[in-house]
Design an enzyme around this catalytic site. Structure first.
Site, PDB file in Angstrom:
ATOM      1  N   GLY A  46       0.827  -1.199   0.000  1.00  0.00           N
ATOM      2  CA  GLY A  46       0.000   0.000   0.000  1.00  0.00           C
ATOM      3  C   GLY A  46       0.861   1.248   0.000  1.00  0.00           C
ATOM      4  CD  GLN A  51       3.470   5.783   2.612  1.00  0.00           C
ATOM      5  OE1 GLN A  51       2.466   5.279   2.131  1.00  0.00           O
ATOM      6  NE2 GLN A  51       4.476   5.055   3.088  1.00  0.00           N
ATOM      7  CB  CYS A  91       5.316   1.992   7.100  1.00  0.00           C
ATOM      8  SG  CYS A  91       4.925   3.526   6.271  1.00  0.00           S
ATOM      9  CG  LEU A  92       6.576   0.807   1.034  1.00  0.00           C
ATOM     10  CD1 LEU A  92       5.999   1.110  -0.340  1.00  0.00           C
ATOM     11  CD2 LEU A  92       7.672  -0.250   0.943  1.00  0.00           C
ATOM     12  CG  HIS A 133      -0.456   1.390   7.381  1.00  0.00           C
ATOM     13  ND1 HIS A 133       0.493   0.902   8.251  1.00  0.00           N
ATOM     14  CD2 HIS A 133       0.213   2.179   6.505  1.00  0.00           C
ATOM     15  CE1 HIS A 133       1.686   1.400   7.913  1.00  0.00           C
ATOM     16  NE2 HIS A 133       1.543   2.174   6.850  1.00  0.00           N
ATOM     17  CD  GLU A 134      -0.946   2.584   2.861  1.00  0.00           C
ATOM     18  OE1 GLU A 134      -0.462   3.723   2.822  1.00  0.00           O
ATOM     19  OE2 GLU A 134      -0.252   1.564   3.055  1.00  0.00           O
ATOM     20  CG  HIS A 137       0.641   6.901   5.481  1.00  0.00           C
ATOM     21  ND1 HIS A 137       1.791   7.316   6.097  1.00  0.00           N
ATOM     22  CD2 HIS A 137       0.816   5.575   5.247  1.00  0.00           C
ATOM     23  CE1 HIS A 137       2.623   6.297   6.238  1.00  0.00           C
ATOM     24  NE2 HIS A 137       2.057   5.217   5.730  1.00  0.00           N
TER      25      HIS A 137
END
Ligand code: NI
Length: 167
Positions: A46, A51, A91-92, A133-134, A137
């Site tokens: 995701g 991000q 997480c990226l 989670h996204e 963000h």
């Protein structure tokens, strides 16, 4: 298509709150495609526009193992959430860090696709975790902020060390 640079925690820009998307034009579709390519290349499941330093309410997700189930959520809203479950998340923007976070187990989300068409989706399991989670963000929240201050301090120190070693 293009691979976009991903902001790395604790970059302040990860704390910006994303704005609603009102115009569903080619630039939105291009950003969604570039974000998908960036997510697949990472690889990750995701990615939120936040991000890649684009502060609009757009997320891309693909939790399939075969990378052929891309989902685009624009202006996502949580309509309902049920139950609680602890899952390990990564997480990226926080590479190499995996920690348990408790979230709703079942969710109903309403969003628009890349053409502005509204849809409603019921999700559970990894998909539900990923959507929550996204969506965090987009509110400027990174998953490690659910952890204790002590853990967050340790994570920041670890990331700093990792970055020094890869320079
Ligand atoms: Ni993330």
């Amino acid at each position: 298509m293009a691979i976009l640079p991903i902001l790395q925690y604790p970059d302040e820009r990860l704390h910006k709150v994303a704005k609603r998307v009102d115009q569903f034009d080619e630039s939105i579709r291009k950003l969604a495609r570039d974000m998908a390519e960036t997510m697949y290349a990472a690889p990750g499941v995701g990615l939120a526009a936040t991000q890649v330093d684009k502060h609009i309410r757009l997320i891309v997700i693909d939790v399939s193992e075969t990378h052929d189930d891309l989902r685009i959520f624009i202006n996502p809203e949580l309509l309902d959430s049920q139950g609680q479950k602890e899952n390990e998340e990564g997480c990226l923007s926080v590479p190499g860090i995996y920690e348990n976070v408790t979230r709703a187990e079942f969710i109903t989300v309403r969003a628009q696709d890349e053409n502005g068409k509204t849809f409603t989706l019921k999700a559970e399991g990894l998909l539900a975790v990923c959507i929550q989670h996204e969506m965090d963000h987009l509110q400027g929240r990174v998953f490690v902020e659910y952890l204790s201050q002590l853990k967050q301090t340790r994570i920041r120190a670890k990331l700093k060390k990792q970055r020094r070693e890869t320079l």
